[in-house]
Design a protein around this motif. Sequence first.
Motif, mmCIF file in Angstrom:
data_model
loop_
_atom_site.group_PDB
_atom_site.id
_atom_site.type_symbol
_atom_site.label_atom_id
_atom_site.label_comp_id
_atom_site.label_asym_id
_atom_site.label_seq_id
_atom_site.Cartn_x
_atom_site.Cartn_y
_atom_site.Cartn_z
ATOM 1 N N TYR A 50 -55.299 -25.469 -9.824
ATOM 2 C CA TYR A 50 -54.316 -24.653 -10.537
ATOM 3 C C TYR A 50 -53.378 -25.478 -11.421
ATOM 4 O O TYR A 50 -52.813 -26.470 -10.996
ATOM 5 N N GLN A 51 -53.231 -25.037 -12.644
ATOM 6 C CA GLN A 51 -52.248 -25.608 -13.558
ATOM 7 C C GLN A 51 -51.365 -24.459 -14.036
ATOM 8 O O GLN A 51 -51.879 -23.486 -14.576
ATOM 9 N N PRO A 52 -50.047 -24.567 -13.844
ATOM 10 C CA PRO A 52 -49.201 -23.464 -14.331
ATOM 11 C C PRO A 52 -49.382 -23.283 -15.835
ATOM 12 O O PRO A 52 -49.504 -24.266 -16.553
ATOM 13 N N SER A 53 -49.415 -22.017 -16.285
ATOM 14 C CA SER A 53 -49.576 -21.780 -17.716
ATOM 15 C C SER A 53 -48.230 -21.346 -18.286
ATOM 16 O O SER A 53 -47.473 -20.624 -17.630
ATOM 17 N N TYR A 54 -47.936 -21.759 -19.492
ATOM 18 C CA TYR A 54 -46.641 -21.433 -20.103
ATOM 19 C C TYR A 54 -46.452 -19.915 -20.174
ATOM 20 O O TYR A 54 -45.349 -19.410 -20.034
#
Length: 427
Positions: A50-54
């Motif tokens: 998981y990578q936080p998305s803007y």
Amino acid sequence: MDRLDTDVIIAGGGLAGATLALALSRVLPSLKVTVVEAFPLSTDALPEDYQPSYDARSTALAWGSRLIFEELGLWDRLSEHATPIRRIHVSDRGRFGATRLSAEDHGQPALGYVADNRWMGLSLMRELQATAVQWKAPAEVLGMTPQPYGVSVAVKTGDKVAQMSAQCLVVADGGRSGLRESLGFQARHEDYGQNALIANVSTSDSHQFTAFERFTDAGPMALLPGGAPDRPGNQSALVWTLTDQALQALIKLDSECRCQRLQDRFGWRLGRFTRMGELSHYPLKLTTVAEPVRPGVALVGNAAHTLHPVAGQGFNLALRGLMTLVEQFRSAIQQGRSLGDLGVLGGYQQAHHQDWQQTVRFSDSLIRIFGQAPAPLAAARDAGLVGLDLLPGAKRWFARRAMGIGGRKPLISGQGAFAEGESAGNE
Ligand SMILES: Cc1cc2nc3c(=O)[nH]c(=O)nc-3n(C[C@H](O)[C@H](O)[C@H](O)COP(=O)(O)OP(=O)(O)OC[C@H]3O[C@@H](n4cnc5c(N)ncnc54)[C@H](O)[C@@H]3O)c2cc1C
């Protein structure tokens, strides 16, 4: 009937349905639980990747919701990407009143948290994978027929429709709940005549973990702190209430002009607005159902109540309702009663009723008094915020609402325990 296909069918695997499934698997592991969800399961990006998305949409979780997720063993995972709210600043554009709430005053690390919805969904899915909860997705619940043993539920998978037997059906199919209508529940809709515009914004100053609620003559707005949980960042999640006309005008502007418009409404407490991400918007309604239960069926989450998002109460209220329902199921099992028994489901309605009414009233009156208030309410607006700041009792009441603290006892012993008066401290 000798053997049922399952004990509980949950129609809808959104935040409410998936959390209920997890709570049932934790508190009542002997129950067979089936979740029917219209969309395919999102297993493509597991939490490890998981990578936080803007541009992701987020939810403000009250302190009380953290305690529930702790109880369910999900908080450690959720907190990896949950930004703490250490202060709440409530103000009124062009008016005198303002009030400030601080976690320190309540002896707590945070008043609440801001969590990315996608992260919450993925965390729930990952946790549910390790339970015996059954998923049917993509599949749809079409309807339900009461039976002497409980309910027969029509489930459509592809072109096929099959009947599933269960003790009860829990409807968690969201705010536009088709099942609520088709099963004959009477919903009351009140149109706020406005839209919630959602976007992530960047600011020249750091948010310092402060959430802002700002009431303007054109409607309320909220800015929730975003980004890394451990260092104050420059990204906030905006919820901005706008009329149709104002919304359409804003959509036509370029990003710089949108930031300028926002600056005019919000002011300079976060410095300059430097970027506004992808916009999404939702028409605002207050939807409530007077009787959320029938023999064999209960409504939960947005299917039971859809609130104005500026007060950030919808999912928090839903969570408390889910735990109340689980508690009723546990008592029913101890007493040898069917889960679909109207007495059992009526117990859920009764136990949740006061919280439900108070939360709906709190969030609705916040919007009506502090939102587009006509002239006679202007004085009440000023008096309201000044009064909140000056009267410790009123401020404490407001803080407890915002923190979602009630008198719940934990269902899983030793986990996330809290009781009335314990966490809020004395102000
Ligand atoms: C803009 C906005 C901001 C918000 N911010 C906050 C906040 O800060 N704090 C807060 O507490 N709350 C907030 N809320 C409220 C919160 O988002 C909702 O309470 C929460 O998402 C409700 O989830 P749900 O599971 O009830 O509904 P949904 O998320 O709508 O899920 C319903 C699910 O049911 C499935 N479904 C539908 N029909 C069927 C069927 N027939 N059979 C099977 N599956 C079906 C759908 O595919 C979906 O997955 C906000 C809401 C909005 C709109």
